[in-house]
Design an enzyme around this catalytic site. Structure first.
Site, PDB file in Angstrom:
ATOM      1  N   LYS A   1      -3.704  -0.745  -6.718  1.00 44.51           N
ATOM      2  CA  LYS A   1      -4.741  -0.061  -5.935  1.00 44.51           C
ATOM      3  C   LYS A   1      -4.550   1.431  -6.165  1.00 44.51           C
ATOM      4  CE  LYS A   1      -6.145   1.030  -1.189  1.00 44.51           C
ATOM      5  NZ  LYS A   1      -5.985   0.699   0.253  1.00 44.51           N
TER       6      LYS A   1
ATOM      7  N   ASP B   1       0.854  -1.201   0.000  1.00 42.89           N
ATOM      8  CA  ASP B   1       0.000   0.000   0.000  1.00 42.89           C
ATOM      9  C   ASP B   1       0.891   1.253   0.000  1.00 42.89           C
ATOM     10  OD1 ASP B   1      -2.285   1.911   1.027  1.00 42.89           O
ATOM     11  OD2 ASP B   1      -3.299   0.021   0.648  1.00 42.89           O
ATOM     12  N   ASP B   2       0.402   2.328   0.569  1.00 41.18           N
ATOM     13  CA  ASP B   2       1.091   3.631   0.541  1.00 41.18           C
ATOM     14  C   ASP B   2       2.479   3.550   1.204  1.00 41.18           C
ATOM     15  OD1 ASP B   2       1.464   6.336   0.131  1.00 41.18           O
ATOM     16  OD2 ASP B   2      -0.321   6.972   1.245  1.00 41.18           O
TER      17      ASP B   2
ATOM     18  N   ASP C   1      -5.751   5.149  -5.276  1.00 33.50           N
ATOM     19  CA  ASP C   1      -6.438   5.939  -4.246  1.00 33.50           C
ATOM     20  C   ASP C   1      -6.876   7.306  -4.789  1.00 33.50           C
ATOM     21  OD1 ASP C   1      -7.438   6.245  -1.653  1.00 33.50           O
ATOM     22  OD2 ASP C   1      -5.609   5.494  -0.720  1.00 33.50           O
TER      23      ASP C   1
ATOM     24  N   ASP D   1     -12.788   4.213   4.314  1.00 31.23           N
ATOM     25  CA  ASP D   1     -11.933   3.179   4.903  1.00 31.23           C
ATOM     26  C   ASP D   1     -12.599   2.468   6.081  1.00 31.23           C
ATOM     27  OD1 ASP D   1     -10.042   3.979   3.089  1.00 31.23           O
ATOM     28  OD2 ASP D   1      -8.507   4.459   4.574  1.00 31.23           O
TER      29      ASP D   1
ATOM     30  N   GLU E   1     -11.859   5.018  -4.793  1.00 31.25           N
ATOM     31  CA  GLU E   1     -12.282   6.432  -4.703  1.00 31.25           C
ATOM     32  C   GLU E   1     -13.433   6.577  -3.717  1.00 31.25           C
ATOM     33  OE1 GLU E   1     -15.368   5.722  -5.812  1.00 31.25           O
ATOM     34  OE2 GLU E   1     -15.535   7.168  -7.453  1.00 31.25           O
ATOM     35  N   TRP E   2     -13.550   5.576  -2.816  1.00 32.49           N
ATOM     36  CA  TRP E   2     -14.398   5.651  -1.617  1.00 32.49           C
ATOM     37  C   TRP E   2     -15.889   5.811  -1.918  1.00 32.49           C
ATOM     38  CZ3 TRP E   2     -11.120  10.512  -0.881  1.00 32.49           C
ATOM     39  CH2 TRP E   2      -9.768  10.170  -0.803  1.00 32.49           C
ATOM     40  N   GLY E   3     -16.310   5.356  -3.103  1.00 34.98           N
ATOM     41  CA  GLY E   3     -17.734   5.384  -3.419  1.00 34.98           C
ATOM     42  C   GLY E   3     -18.232   6.675  -4.032  1.00 34.98           C
ATOM     43  N   ASP E   4     -17.329   7.625  -4.313  1.00 32.53           N
ATOM     44  CA  ASP E   4     -17.746   8.909  -4.894  1.00 32.53           C
ATOM     45  C   ASP E   4     -18.358   8.689  -6.278  1.00 32.53           C
ATOM     46  OD1 ASP E   4     -18.082  11.623  -5.330  1.00 32.53           O
ATOM     47  OD2 ASP E   4     -16.028  11.919  -6.021  1.00 32.53           O
TER      48      ASP E   4
END
Ligand code: NAG
Ligand code: NAG
Length: 411
Positions: free
Chosen positions: A174, A97-98, A176, A231, A209-212
């Site tokens: 992934k 990840d990051d 973000d 998250d 994109e967290w559901g945007d």
């Protein structure tokens, strides 16, 4: 005329590949590559990598390690996935990840692995992970910086970064959504899709994109999975609320493109064993990516019993690829159900309340014809119940716990 002919060919091809949705996804793509970007969201599929025919399985560094990672941890995790037998069960992606890169690009504009923590570079790490029969995933961001702000994002560098990842042997990205230019995700994410398609390597594309803008509505054309939520955190309320938000989009998941309620917290210590069993059961029946988020080098027997439950994993990986729904809800008592191949049905009886309670699954709620007799397999007790059931199945379920069954019709 020409476009009508193309559609006819397209339909014929879909028909001939209908046994494998991933194949039909790629056929649609190839036929329409010359069309314009603007048509993307309405007409066609930009992504033809043939990946994600079942939900991806593996491990990701974030939930346990956050920015505290390096090549040593990643290699030891790859070793542990093999030595514990988890890789044989399907957990093959090892996803960084990051916080893996230097804070600036090199003089040719390329992303560079952080020298202090990944001294051998990502290519060498990919070679190591591949030598174990596993796949390597990496992380970037559709913005100017990643969420940690410790490394550059890929916005405006999509082509170059996709080629870099491909040259390193990366298998999964992934992507973000932090520190972006405030344009819509539907403007930024397809640019990376196209870049990955041009990179010459099939790379699983995980939209984060967290559901945007409801990615379930357009994500199938752009990625292999899309996050439907913010998250997750390692606690019951966070976990069940992610499950709920993700359930809304059940009809839109299918082979080649999955709803993603975020990675697993099983084994990180914030929930009880029963709560982690709920977490794993709901993720499995929802056809969510099963990305372990704990330290697999150091798991307890209890955690292994959950993440290595073959029968629950088989529900997740069933070839039909249909996400279960919450079919009945009476206060805190819920029935989740979805079809499996060979006319079977997967069911979770979930008790979200504070006390022990009995929960009933009626055949007309879970999609079985009324007079069907079934054998019920309890996937956590690993045994088939002795009686056959007709019309309903009832079980007593503890607080913050669940039961999970496969119901198999018998004549
Ligand atoms: C291994 O896990 C246990 C708890 O399960 C923890 O106390 C211990 O610190 C861990 N060891 C390492 C090396 O992380
Ligand atoms: C459940 O099924 C059994 C056996 O078919 C039946 O006797 C019982 O009435 C059913 N219960 C409910 C609540 O429908």
């Amino acid at each position: 005329m020409e476009s009508r002919l193309r559609w006819l060919i397209c339909l014929l091809l879909i028909g001939s590949f209908s046994s494998n949705c991933c194949a039909s996804k790629s056929m649609i793509m190839r036929l329409s590559t010359e069309e314009k970007m603007e048509d993307l969201l309405t007409r066609r599929n930009l992504l033809s990598n043939g990946l994600g025919c079942t939900p991806p399985m593996g491990w990701n560094s974030w939930n346990h390690f956050a920015c505290n990672i390096g090549e040593k941890t990643v290699k030891e995790t790859a070793d542990a996935l093999v030595s514990t037998g988890l890789s044989k069960l399907g957990y093959i992606y090892v996803n960084i990840d990051d916080c893996w890169a230097e804070s600036s690009r090199d003089n040719k504009g390329r992303l560079v692995a952080k020298k202090s923590t990944f001294p051998s570079g990502i290519k060498a790490l990919a070679d190591y992970v591949h030598s174990k029969g596993l796949k390597l995933g990496i992380y970037s961001d559709a913005g100017y910086y990643t969420c940690s702000k410790k490394q550059p994002g890929s916005l405006g560098h999509e082509e170059q970064d996709a080629k870099t990842f491909a040259s390193w042997g990366i298998d999964y990205l992934k992507y973000d959504n932090c520190n972006n230019d405030f344009s819509k995700p539907t403007q930024r994410y397809p640019v990376m899709t196209r870049a990955l398609m041009n990179s010459g390597r099939p790379i699983f594309f995980s939209l984060c994109e967290w559901g945007d803008l409801h990615p379930a509505l357009w994500g199938y054309n752009v990625g292999n999975s899309w996050r439907t939520t913010n998250d997750i955190s390692d606690n019951w309320d966070s976990m069940v609320s992610r499950a709920d938000q993700n359930e809304v989009y059940a009809d839109l998941a299918r082979p080649g493109g999955w709803n993603d309620p975020d990675m697993l917290e099983v084994g990180n210590g914030g929930m009880t064993k029963d709560e982690y069993i709920v977490h794993f059961s709901i993720w499995a029946i929802s056809k969510a990516p099963l990305l372990i988020g704990c330290d697999v080098r150091n798991t307890t027997k209890e955690v292994m019993e959950i993440i290595a439950n073959k029968e629950v994993i088989a529900v997740n990986q069933d070839k039909l690829g249909v996400q279960a729904k919450k079919v009945r809800m009476e206060g805190d008592l819920e029935v989740w159900a979805g079809p499996l191949s060979n006319y079977r049905v997967a069911v979770v009886l979930l008790n979200r309340g504070a006390g022990r309670n009995s929960i009933i699954a009626h055949w007309d709620d879970i999609g079985l014809p009324p007079n069907t007799a079934v054998i019920a397999r309890d996937l956590w007790k690993h045994k088939s119940l002795e009686t056959k059931f007709i019309g309903n199945l009832t079980a007593t379920v503890d607080s913050h716990a669940c039961k999970m069954y496969i119901l198999k019709p018998v004549s």
